[in-house]
Every structure is written in structure tokens, then in C-alpha cells.
Design a protein around this motif. Structure first.
Motif, PDB file in Angstrom:
ATOM      1  N   PRO A 170     -10.953  -3.404   0.562  1.00 41.83           N
ATOM      2  CA  PRO A 170     -10.083  -2.287   0.974  1.00 41.83           C
ATOM      3  C   PRO A 170     -10.174  -1.975   2.461  1.00 41.83           C
ATOM      4  N   ASP A 171     -11.295  -2.315   3.124  1.00 44.65           N
ATOM      5  CA  ASP A 171     -11.380  -2.078   4.571  1.00 44.65           C
ATOM      6  C   ASP A 171     -10.779  -3.220   5.376  1.00 44.65           C
TER       7      ASP A 171
ATOM      8  N   PRO B 281      -1.107   2.114  -5.712  1.00 44.24           N
ATOM      9  CA  PRO B 281      -2.000   3.050  -5.030  1.00 44.24           C
ATOM     10  C   PRO B 281      -1.659   4.474  -5.454  1.00 44.24           C
TER      11      PRO B 281
ATOM     12  N   PRO C 111      -6.131   3.159  -8.919  1.00 47.90           N
ATOM     13  CA  PRO C 111      -6.455   3.461  -7.518  1.00 47.90           C
ATOM     14  C   PRO C 111      -7.756   4.239  -7.325  1.00 47.90           C
TER      15      PRO C 111
ATOM     16  N   PRO D 121       0.798  -1.238   0.000  1.00 48.68           N
ATOM     17  CA  PRO D 121       0.000   0.000   0.000  1.00 48.68           C
ATOM     18  C   PRO D 121       0.828   1.285   0.000  1.00 48.68           C
TER      19      PRO D 121
ATOM     20  N   CYS E  91      -7.850 -11.806  -2.386  1.00 48.91           N
ATOM     21  CA  CYS E  91      -7.711 -10.353  -2.404  1.00 48.91           C
ATOM     22  C   CYS E  91      -8.594  -9.753  -1.322  1.00 48.91           C
TER      23      CYS E  91
ATOM     24  N   PRO F 178      -4.517  -4.622   3.335  1.00 44.45           N
ATOM     25  CA  PRO F 178      -4.590  -3.163   3.169  1.00 44.45           C
ATOM     26  C   PRO F 178      -3.684  -2.396   4.130  1.00 44.45           C
TER      27      PRO F 178
ATOM     28  N   TRP G 250     -10.711  -6.815  -5.623  1.00 47.27           N
ATOM     29  CA  TRP G 250     -11.648  -5.894  -5.003  1.00 47.27           C
ATOM     30  C   TRP G 250     -11.254  -4.469  -5.383  1.00 47.27           C
ATOM     31  N   SER G 251     -12.220  -3.672  -5.808  1.00 43.05           N
ATOM     32  CA  SER G 251     -11.926  -2.285  -6.152  1.00 43.05           C
ATOM     33  C   SER G 251     -11.443  -1.516  -4.934  1.00 43.05           C
ATOM     34  N   PRO G 252     -10.503  -0.588  -5.132  1.00 44.06           N
ATOM     35  CA  PRO G 252     -10.069   0.267  -4.018  1.00 44.06           C
ATOM     36  C   PRO G 252     -11.222   1.089  -3.443  1.00 44.06           C
ATOM     37  N   ARG G 253     -12.296   1.280  -4.226  1.00 40.08           N
ATOM     38  CA  ARG G 253     -13.469   1.989  -3.710  1.00 40.08           C
ATOM     39  C   ARG G 253     -14.369   1.075  -2.902  1.00 40.08           C
ATOM     40  N   GLY G 254     -14.156  -0.226  -3.003  1.00 42.55           N
ATOM     41  CA  GLY G 254     -14.952  -1.176  -2.233  1.00 42.55           C
ATOM     42  C   GLY G 254     -16.254  -1.586  -2.879  1.00 42.55           C
TER      43      GLY G 254
END
Lengths: 155, 467
Positions: free
Chosen positions: B325-326, B464, B413, B236, B322, B280, B368-372
Motif C-alpha cells: 500500500p505504500d 477502497p 479496505p 484507488p 501487487c 497505489p 497485499w493488505s491495505p493495512r500493509g
């Protein structure tokens, strides 16, 4: 070094495939070739059969593959100082990471069969090259059949 | 500053650095090292007037923003041309901007007060003007302004002072500012991509770890190709990557410190370890470990200790994990149900739930998208391979791209763009015609473009955002 050996195998497999329609290479059925040192890798390839083939996404041994491994087990019993590596391979119709695991599963299936036939497990290492060491370079079922394999080589 | 910036406040911009990369960057061969001086400072000026042009990305997909980038002024015309070129390329490749052909520009002088009528006449919605001046030695000052043509107002004015070697990063940072100010979302231009560079015939493919800017510039090879490598994935902080290496013919997961070139094996395992990704928080790596004929998902502490087994597939192949993001969940690929499908579980390993159910299709390589909000995946049947996205509960599945072979999506990202691998079929028994390319596409399925890597490439991970 290892790569060069696989390249030589590829040529053998392609020739066999060309000369016998859809039948897979079964070198064990051919007569011993002169000039080959008994107990060598060349001996294994020419007179025993160094590889077995698997169905799509499968790691179950087929009748022909079991026969090849039976010959390998007998050959390994005869040449007790030979240790081998079994390398599992996949066709190109699968994702890279999964295919490494699937190639490993195929190599383990062959190893397990050899161990069941009396070969000491300590003599057999396994590895998987996923789909990155194909023996046939085409993008068709005939090539893919040849690439779904486990190849035994003397280490 | 010879001319005042009109109608704006000036502030000091915090030091512009990307952790790790701001200071040091790996060079070719896995051993070389140069210092990359950080950008010393920048002067920041931001529009105080709210309500500057902002449109949604979805709308922009149908109506890209028409933007004009006339030549920058100042005493460094060549460098100015290069900077404008990088910005134009970034904005155009995003698919969200249409860079108006400079041949259409009338009286293109920029300065503090553009003649907005001239820009309106060619339907420009936004205008970028700038100035590049040498500051003595290897220092350069780059000033740019972003204008809302329709409102006749400055949206942004920023000046950067930097070393010459950093000029590309300045152009990318300016691109990100333009993207964010016009779209209301973070850009992704000041980012890097790690990937596998490929060359040689299909049966003796040479694979090297490589890293480049997201626009395929500044390419560097990190390994020499003497052993197979797979799945480089960013930490990250961008300081290091984790990847899988066949070094010594023992396929295992390693970490690679980008500043020092130091490689470290992740744990001591008898069997193969593969498909790693950092958690993460960067403190551990989740990966697959083969066991018997299958593989399990495990977590290994960043120093190689603290192994935790998260799945026990009982001979099934669990692979390609994977994190969300949280950090609370993990998506992975498994053939535990027969076919390959996607499953989500708690980060600690419980609560496994299948999420992919496409009719007669299999699924792999989830990210998984960084936006979740989305999970990207590879999907396939006997005939075709696809890249798609679905929500984390498996609903809303959409296919973005389909071909003979594609796999391995990685999100930019900001979660708006995906890079993936696309391979073409061999045209004959010698493997001619086979290729592997890195391709980008936006998450709406538009704007598909091949990334111009120096060699064949694939298996990428997008960095990122910097800070």
C-alpha cells in the motif's frame, strides 16, 4: 465460432478416451474418413491429429506429441496456404492467471517445434485460454490429462 | 428537528460522496448511464464523552457485540424497515456483531431516552434507534442514534438528508459508523466489489465484468459476455477498473471508466498482457506480459505509455503482481525456482526475494493488505487449495480456508475481511455439480460465508473506502 469448434473437438476427444482406456486420442493412426475435404480442419483433426498433451505444470513435448507435430508440420508443408492458430490450455488445478501464462507457454512450445520443423513462424499464431476452454468436463485425472494440451486449428 | 438531541454537540457533516460513484454509476450492458445524485448534506452530532464502548476485533471474534435494532420511527415505515434490514445484515455478516432477534425486544420504542433496563434485560450491549421521514419530493431524512446500553449513554447521533435512490448507501454509511464507533476501526460496508460473473457450461463458460455493493445488491453487468474477461481491479479512487479482456481474441489489459463505460487498451504489445493492478497512486498499472514461454512483470503508465520492465524471468512465468500500500514494494508469483512461489521486490524492480516456503506447497495470487501488515495468497498441493495470509517477510503463515479449489483473495479496505473464489468439483463427465462462488472470511479464519451473487462469480476486487 471458435467456441463451437472447440466443442466439437471435445466430443471427439471424449469418445477416443472412452474407447481406448488410458491411451490418448491419436487420430493420425486412423484411416482417412470419406467425405472429408483434404487440407481442411476436419482433415487435420481426423488424419493428422490436432492436439498434443502435456504433463502437469509442464510444457515439455512428449514423444507422442512430437510425433503429432511432425505430422502437422508435414501437413502444413503440403497445404502451404493454411495458416493455423495454436491454443494452449490447462487443467483446472491451477490459478486462473498463472494458467493463462502456462497455456501460452504450451502453445509456444508447440509453435517452436513446428517452426523447427520448417513451418514459417508467420503462419502460426498462438493464444492461451488458460483453464477456461476445457475439452473434458470431469474433475479427475483422466479429464485433466485431456485438458493439458495445445490445439492446432486452421485460421 | 422537533426534539433536541440530548447531551451532544451538533456539527455540519462534510458532503457525503464517494469519488466517482457519488455522482455516476455504470449500468448494465457497458453503455448505459444514469446519474446518481450525491447526498446533499448531513447533520452530524458526535458524542463528546470519551471512553465509549470500544473493544478489539480479536476479542469480538470470540464475543460478538450484542446489538439491538428496533424498528425506526417516522412517517416512512417501509423504507425504515428496509434500512434497518440492510444494517442488520451488514453487522451480522461481519461476524463481529450479534443482532438480537427483534422478537425478544420489550417495549422497543426508541426516541431520545431509551429505557435501558429493557435492553439490558435482553443482554444488549449496543442499541440503534432511528427515524425516517419524507422531506417532500424524492428527499428523505434519516436520523439514527447509537447507544451504549451498559453505560446508558448515546455514543453517536447522526442525521442524513438524501434522495430516496440513495437509501442503501445511507444504510451502509450508518453501518460503517456503528462498526467504527463500536470497534475502533473503519468499517467496509459502503464499498463495492468488482468481479467476474459466470454462467453457462464449464467448456463454454460465459464471463462478464460485474460490479455490486459489498452485500451483493445493486448488481450491474459491465460487459455482455461475448468475450472472456478476467481480473477486474479497482483504481484507488473507484472511478475506474483495470482488467484483462479477450476482446477480438487478443488477450490484453484494459482500463474501464465506470462513469463513461470507455475502455482503453493499456499499451501496445505483441504478446498477452494479464493480471493487472493499479499502483497505489493510481498513475500506473503493474501487470504481466508474456515473452517467449514466460512472462515478465511490467509497469505501464495510466495513459498506456511509459512501459517499464520490472522483471526478466528468462522464460520463467512471473505473474499476479501487487503493490504494497505504500508503493515501495511489489509481491508477485513466479515459477523461476521450479515450483510457483511468492517473491517480493522493490517497486523499481530490484532486490527480488522469495517469501513463501511452505513444505511441498505452491503459492499464487498474492494480494497485499491495505493495512500493509499481511499478504493474502492461494496455496496448493496436488490434493487441496487454500486461502491464507502471511506477513510480508513470509513469517506467520496461516491458512484460513481449504477446499477442492479456491483462489484469488482480495482484502476489504479495512484489511479485516477477505473475499475469494471457491469452486466445487464436477460430479460427472458432463461437468454437473461444478460451481464457482464468491466467499468472504475474516482474517482470523472465522465467519466464512458465500456471497449471494445473482450468477456464479469469482475473481473479485474489493473497492477502497469512500471518503
Amino acid at each position: 465460432m471458435n467456441i463451437k469448434i472447440l466443442g466439437a473437438f471435445a466430443a471427439v476427444a471424449l469418445l477416443a478416451a472412452c474407447s481406448s482406456d488410458d491411451k490418448m486420442a491419436t487420430p493420425g493412426t486412423t484411416a482417412a474418413t470419406s467425405g472429408i475435404v483434404a487440407g481442411s480442419q476436419e482433415d487435420l483433426v481426423a488424419n493428422v491429429g490436432d492436439r498434443v498433451f502435456y504433463d502437469l505444470n509442464k510444457s515439455a513435448l512428449k514423444t507422442e506429441g512430437k510425433a503429432t507435430l511432425d505430422r502437422q508440420a508435414a501437413w502444413l508443408a503440403k497445404w502451404a496456404k493454411n495458416n493455423v492458430q495454436v491454443a494452449g490450455n490447462c487443467d483446472e488445478r491451477g490459478t486462473s492467471e498463472f494458467n493463462i501464462a502456462l497455456g501460452n507457454r504450451r502453445a509456444k512450445a508447440s509453435k517452436d517445434y513446428l517452426v523447427a520443423k520448417g513451418v514459417a513462424g508467420t503462419r502460426i499464431s498462438t493464444i492461451s485460454y488458460g483453464k477456461d476452454r476445457p475439452v473434458a468436463l470431469g474433475s479427475n485425472e483422466q479429464a485433466w490429462m485431456q485438458n493439458r494440451n495445445a490445439i492446432t486449428s486452421v485460421k | 428537528m422537533t426534539r433536541p438531541m440530548t447531551g451532544i454537540d451538533q456539527q455540519i457533516l462534510p458532503a457525503l460522496t464517494v469519488p466517482g460513484f457519488g455522482r455516476r454509476r455504470m449500468l448494465a450492458g457497458g453503455a448505459g448511464l444514469i446519474t446518481l445524485p450525491m447526498i446533499p448534506h448531513g447533520a452530524w452530532a458526535q458524542a463528546t464523552r470519551p471512553g465509549a464502548a470500544e473493544i478489539t476485533v480479536d476479542r469480538a471474534r470470540n464475543e460478538p457485540i450484542a446489538i439491538a435494532l428496533p424498528a425506526f420511527s417516522g412517517d416512512s415505515a417501509g423504507l425504515a424497515r428496509d434500512i434497518v434490514g440492510v444494517i442488520s445484515n451488514n453487522l451480522a455478516r461481519s461476524g463481529l456483531f450479534r443482532v438480537i432477534d427483534p422478537a425478544a425486544y420489550v417495549n422497543a420504542s426508541g426516541g431520545d431516552a431509551p429505557n435501558f433496563a429493557n435492553w439490558k434485560a435482553i443482554s444488549a450491549q449496543a442499541l440503534v434507534t432511528g427515524k425516517v421521514d419524507g422531506q417532500g419530493g424524492d428527499k428523505v431524512r434519516v436520523e439514527f442514534r447509537l447507544w451504549d446500553v451498559l453505560q446508558g449513554a448515546q455514543i453517536q447521533g447522526t442525521a442524513y438528508t438524501a434522495t430516496l435512490t440513495n437509501w442503501r448507501r445511507i444504510a451502509h454509511i450508518m453501518s460503517d459508523v456503528i462498526y467504527e464507533r463500536m470497534l475502533g476501526e473503519k468499517g467496509y460496508f459502503d464499498t463495492r466489489i468488482v468481479y467476474i460473473a459466470m454462467s453457462g457450461p464449464k467448456d463454454r463458460r460465459v464471463k462478464r465484468l460485474a460490479i455490486m455493493d459489498q452485500d451483493a445488491e445493486n448488481n450491474r453487468f459491465l460487459t455482455d459476455g461475448s468475450f472472456l474477461v478476467y481480473s477486474p481491479r479497482f483504481h484507488p479512487t473507484q472511478d475506474k477498473i483495470t482488467f484483462m479482456s479477450y476482446s477480438n481474441n487478443r488477450p490484453r489489459v484494459y482500463t474501464f471508466d465506470l462513469a463513461t463505460g470507455r475502455q482503453q487498451i493499456m499499451g501496445q504489445f505483441e504478446d498477452i498482457t494479464l493480471s493487472p493492478r493499479f499502483a497505489p497512486d493510481g498513475n500506473s498499472v503493474v501487470m504481466a506480459q508474456t515473452r517467449g514461454g514466460g512472462s515478465d512483470i511490467i509497469s505501464v503508465g495510466a495513459n498506456g505509455s511509459g512501459v517499464r520492465r520490472l522483471t526478466d524471468g528468462g522464460g520463467a512465468i512471473d505473474v499476479s503482481p501487487c503493490y504494497a500500500p505504500d508503493g515501495t514494494q511489489i509481491v508477485f508469483n513466479s515459477d523461476r525456482g521450479g515450483d510457483q512461489q511468492l517473491y517480493v521486490m522493490d517497486a523499481g524492480g530490484g532486490g527480488i526475494k522469495r517469501i513463501s516456503f511452505g513444505a511441498s506447497r505452491q503459492y499464487a495470487t498474492p494480494m497485499w493488505s491495505p493495512r500493509g501488515d499481511l499478504i493474502a495468497f492461494t496455496s496448493f498441493n496436488s490434493a487441496t487449495f487454500s486461502i491464507g495470509v502471511m506477513r510480508p517477510d513470509g513469517s506467520g503463515e496461516r491458512i484460513l480456508s481449504e477446499s477442492f479449489y479456491c483462489e484469488g483473495p482480495t482484502f476489504a479496505p479495512n484489511g479485516r475481511m477477505i473475499a475469494f473464489t471457491r469452486e466445487t468439483a464436477s460430479q460427472d463427465a458432463r461437468g454437473r455439480g461444478y460451481s464457482s462462488k464468491l466467499v468472504t472470511i475474516d482474517i482470523a479464519g472465522f465467519n466464512e460465508r458465500v456471497v449471494n451473487t445473482p450468477t456464479d462469480g469469482g475473481d473479485a476486487s474489493w473497492s477502497p473506502l469512500g471518503q
